[in-house]
Write a protein that holds these residues in place. Sequence first.
Motif, PDB file in Angstrom:
ATOM      1  N   ALA A  10       0.843  -1.201   0.000  1.00 28.06           N
ATOM      2  CA  ALA A  10       0.000   0.000   0.000  1.00 28.06           C
ATOM      3  C   ALA A  10       0.882   1.256   0.000  1.00 28.06           C
ATOM      4  CB  ALA A  10      -0.925  -0.027   1.217  1.00 28.06           C
ATOM      5  N   LYS A  11       0.237   2.398  -0.179  1.00 34.00           N
ATOM      6  CA  LYS A  11       0.944   3.683  -0.318  1.00 34.00           C
ATOM      7  C   LYS A  11       1.793   3.982   0.923  1.00 34.00           C
ATOM      8  CE  LYS A  11       1.568   7.511  -2.638  1.00 34.00           C
ATOM      9  NZ  LYS A  11       2.363   7.449  -3.840  1.00 34.00           N
ATOM     10  N   SER A  12       3.063   4.240   0.678  1.00 31.65           N
ATOM     11  CA  SER A  12       3.978   4.516   1.788  1.00 31.65           C
ATOM     12  C   SER A  12       4.275   6.001   1.906  1.00 31.65           C
ATOM     13  CB  SER A  12       5.276   3.726   1.608  1.00 31.65           C
ATOM     14  OG  SER A  12       5.913   4.114   0.408  1.00 31.65           O
ATOM     15  N   SER A  13       4.836   6.361   3.046  1.00 28.77           N
ATOM     16  CA  SER A  13       5.136   7.755   3.343  1.00 28.77           C
ATOM     17  C   SER A  13       6.590   8.082   3.049  1.00 28.77           C
ATOM     18  CB  SER A  13       4.848   8.037   4.823  1.00 28.77           C
ATOM     19  OG  SER A  13       5.234   9.349   5.145  1.00 28.77           O
ATOM     20  N   LYS A  28      -1.519   7.162   5.921  1.00 30.03           N
ATOM     21  CA  LYS A  28      -2.896   6.875   6.337  1.00 30.03           C
ATOM     22  C   LYS A  28      -3.694   6.320   5.164  1.00 30.03           C
ATOM     23  CE  LYS A  28      -3.377  10.121  10.145  1.00 30.03           C
ATOM     24  NZ  LYS A  28      -4.062  11.313  10.647  1.00 30.03           N
ATOM     25  N   ARG A  29      -3.513   6.907   3.974  1.00 31.06           N
ATOM     26  CA  ARG A  29      -4.216   6.412   2.789  1.00 31.06           C
ATOM     27  C   ARG A  29      -3.847   4.959   2.501  1.00 31.06           C
ATOM     28  NH1 ARG A  29      -2.643   8.260  -3.107  1.00 31.06           N
ATOM     29  NH2 ARG A  29      -2.370   6.078  -3.617  1.00 31.06           N
ATOM     30  N   GLY A  30      -2.580   4.618   2.701  1.00 30.80           N
ATOM     31  CA  GLY A  30      -2.142   3.240   2.484  1.00 30.80           C
ATOM     32  C   GLY A  30      -2.822   2.265   3.435  1.00 30.80           C
ATOM     33  N   ILE A  31      -2.942   2.663   4.682  1.00 30.24           N
ATOM     34  CA  ILE A  31      -3.610   1.814   5.674  1.00 30.24           C
ATOM     35  C   ILE A  31      -5.079   1.625   5.285  1.00 30.24           C
ATOM     36  CG2 ILE A  31      -4.357   1.693   8.090  1.00 30.24           C
ATOM     37  CD1 ILE A  31      -1.687   3.203   8.765  1.00 30.24           C
ATOM     38  N   LYS A  32      -5.733   2.715   4.909  1.00 37.13           N
ATOM     39  CA  LYS A  32      -7.140   2.625   4.490  1.00 37.13           C
ATOM     40  C   LYS A  32      -7.291   1.734   3.261  1.00 37.13           C
ATOM     41  CE  LYS A  32      -8.683   7.092   6.258  1.00 37.13           C
ATOM     42  NZ  LYS A  32      -9.168   8.427   5.912  1.00 37.13           N
ATOM     43  N   ASP A  33      -6.400   1.915   2.270  1.00 34.21           N
ATOM     44  CA  ASP A  33      -6.472   1.101   1.050  1.00 34.21           C
ATOM     45  C   ASP A  33      -6.232  -0.375   1.340  1.00 34.21           C
ATOM     46  OD1 ASP A  33      -7.045   3.337  -0.471  1.00 34.21           O
ATOM     47  OD2 ASP A  33      -5.051   3.453  -1.419  1.00 34.21           O
ATOM     48  N   ALA A  34      -5.296  -0.662   2.239  1.00 35.26           N
ATOM     49  CA  ALA A  34      -5.025  -2.070   2.585  1.00 35.26           C
ATOM     50  C   ALA A  34      -6.253  -2.713   3.224  1.00 35.26           C
ATOM     51  CB  ALA A  34      -3.812  -2.167   3.503  1.00 35.26           C
ATOM     52  N   HIS A  35      -6.932  -1.980   4.085  1.00 36.04           N
ATOM     53  CA  HIS A  35      -8.170  -2.512   4.678  1.00 36.04           C
ATOM     54  C   HIS A  35      -9.253  -2.670   3.605  1.00 36.04           C
ATOM     55  CE1 HIS A  35      -7.403  -2.884   8.956  1.00 36.04           C
ATOM     56  NE2 HIS A  35      -6.705  -1.760   8.899  1.00 36.04           N
ATOM     57  N   LEU A  36      -9.391  -1.667   2.760  1.00 36.74           N
ATOM     58  CA  LEU A  36     -10.396  -1.711   1.688  1.00 36.74           C
ATOM     59  C   LEU A  36     -10.189  -2.925   0.789  1.00 36.74           C
ATOM     60  CD1 LEU A  36     -12.648  -0.146   0.003  1.00 36.74           C
ATOM     61  CD2 LEU A  36     -10.717   0.820  -1.277  1.00 36.74           C
ATOM     62  N   ARG A  58       6.682  -1.291   4.779  1.00 31.29           N
ATOM     63  CA  ARG A  58       5.438  -0.992   4.058  1.00 31.29           C
ATOM     64  C   ARG A  58       4.779  -2.251   3.504  1.00 31.29           C
ATOM     65  NH1 ARG A  58       9.986   0.753   1.552  1.00 31.29           N
ATOM     66  NH2 ARG A  58      10.349   0.250  -0.644  1.00 31.29           N
ATOM     67  N   ALA A  59       5.557  -3.208   3.027  1.00 32.25           N
ATOM     68  CA  ALA A  59       5.001  -4.469   2.529  1.00 32.25           C
ATOM     69  C   ALA A  59       4.506  -5.327   3.692  1.00 32.25           C
ATOM     70  CB  ALA A  59       6.035  -5.230   1.708  1.00 32.25           C
ATOM     71  N   LEU A  60       5.298  -5.379   4.743  1.00 33.12           N
ATOM     72  CA  LEU A  60       4.939  -6.178   5.911  1.00 33.12           C
ATOM     73  C   LEU A  60       3.664  -5.649   6.568  1.00 33.12           C
ATOM     74  CD1 LEU A  60       5.831  -8.577   7.574  1.00 33.12           C
ATOM     75  CD2 LEU A  60       7.330  -7.050   8.869  1.00 33.12           C
ATOM     76  N   ALA A 127      -0.143  -2.314 -17.579  1.00 30.87           N
ATOM     77  CA  ALA A 127       0.858  -1.255 -17.723  1.00 30.87           C
ATOM     78  C   ALA A 127       1.512  -0.911 -16.388  1.00 30.87           C
ATOM     79  CB  ALA A 127       0.218  -0.012 -18.329  1.00 30.87           C
ATOM     80  N   HIS A 128       0.710  -0.885 -15.328  1.00 32.79           N
ATOM     81  CA  HIS A 128       1.256  -0.475 -14.032  1.00 32.79           C
ATOM     82  C   HIS A 128       0.369  -1.011 -12.914  1.00 32.79           C
ATOM     83  CE1 HIS A 128       3.311   1.998 -11.089  1.00 32.79           C
ATOM     84  NE2 HIS A 128       2.146   2.457 -10.688  1.00 32.79           N
ATOM     85  N   VAL A 129       0.965  -1.707 -11.964  1.00 34.35           N
ATOM     86  CA  VAL A 129       0.233  -2.171 -10.788  1.00 34.35           C
ATOM     87  C   VAL A 129       0.349  -1.076  -9.735  1.00 34.35           C
ATOM     88  CG1 VAL A 129       0.039  -3.941  -9.004  1.00 34.35           C
ATOM     89  CG2 VAL A 129       0.728  -4.586 -11.322  1.00 34.35           C
ATOM     90  N   SER A 130      -0.773  -0.454  -9.409  1.00 24.14           N
ATOM     91  CA  SER A 130      -0.766   0.644  -8.436  1.00 24.14           C
ATOM     92  C   SER A 130      -0.539   0.115  -7.029  1.00 24.14           C
ATOM     93  CB  SER A 130      -2.090   1.410  -8.502  1.00 24.14           C
ATOM     94  OG  SER A 130      -3.141   0.600  -8.011  1.00 24.14           O
ATOM     95  N   THR A 131      -0.254   1.031  -6.106  1.00 27.14           N
ATOM     96  CA  THR A 131      -0.088   0.624  -4.716  1.00 27.14           C
ATOM     97  C   THR A 131      -1.369  -0.062  -4.232  1.00 27.14           C
ATOM     98  OG1 THR A 131      -0.723   2.842  -3.994  1.00 27.14           O
ATOM     99  CG2 THR A 131       1.635   2.360  -4.087  1.00 27.14           C
ATOM    100  N   CYS A 132      -1.184  -1.147  -3.529  1.00 26.24           N
ATOM    101  CA  CYS A 132      -2.241  -2.013  -2.996  1.00 26.24           C
ATOM    102  C   CYS A 132      -3.078  -2.677  -4.097  1.00 26.24           C
ATOM    103  CB  CYS A 132      -3.126  -1.291  -1.982  1.00 26.24           C
ATOM    104  SG  CYS A 132      -3.650  -2.412  -0.664  1.00 26.24           S
ATOM    105  N   GLY A 133      -2.530  -2.704  -5.305  1.00 29.84           N
ATOM    106  CA  GLY A 133      -3.180  -3.437  -6.385  1.00 29.84           C
ATOM    107  C   GLY A 133      -3.021  -4.932  -6.169  1.00 29.84           C
ATOM    108  N   ILE A 134      -4.025  -5.678  -6.598  1.00 29.32           N
ATOM    109  CA  ILE A 134      -4.028  -7.141  -6.460  1.00 29.32           C
ATOM    110  C   ILE A 134      -4.149  -7.759  -7.852  1.00 29.32           C
ATOM    111  CG2 ILE A 134      -5.189  -9.167  -5.491  1.00 29.32           C
ATOM    112  CD1 ILE A 134      -6.500  -7.228  -3.435  1.00 29.32           C
TER     113      ILE A 134
END
Length: 162
Positions: A10-13, A28-36, A58-60, A127-134
């Motif tokens: 997910a998105k890191s700082s 914070k956005r990364g944490i929210k996206d990981a939960h989503l 960030r991966a862990l 083309a590109h796997v975005s942060t928290c993409g699956i």
Amino acid sequence: MKTLYIVRHAKSSWKYSGIEDIDRPLKKRGIKDAHLMSKFLSKEIARPDVFISSSANRALHTGIIFCENLEYPLANLQINRQLYSFSDGYLVKTVYALDDAFNSAIIFSHDHGINTFVNKFGNTPIAHVSTCGIIGIKFQEKHWKNIKKGKTFMVEFPKNHK
């Protein structure tokens, strides 16, 4: 048949100066996206047999959130230092080395290596796997070490779930 889920962390700082890249935390956005995304995944699939993460913070942290929402025992989350690489080489080695007793796996890793891997082993150009993409890929193989080209059946990004 083997099923692999690849998740980009997910998105890191970048706001903390003086820390090593491997130690960068999630925003914070990364944490929210990981939960989503992990809550979405928990409703779509059976829980993977094994969870493996890069040792980067960030991966862990992304992997820990997925463990929580997919009800996977945190004590069983495998940490692979070699996945902290930005090429697909260690990702390929990690997948080839998976125990054949596991029919499904989810791996939390990094940009570039993920993009190269999913385009090499999947059948859908991405083309590109975005942060928290699956990305989900199925392989018609009995042994992980024999996987070649699989069928991409899942391409999910946080922006499509907000």
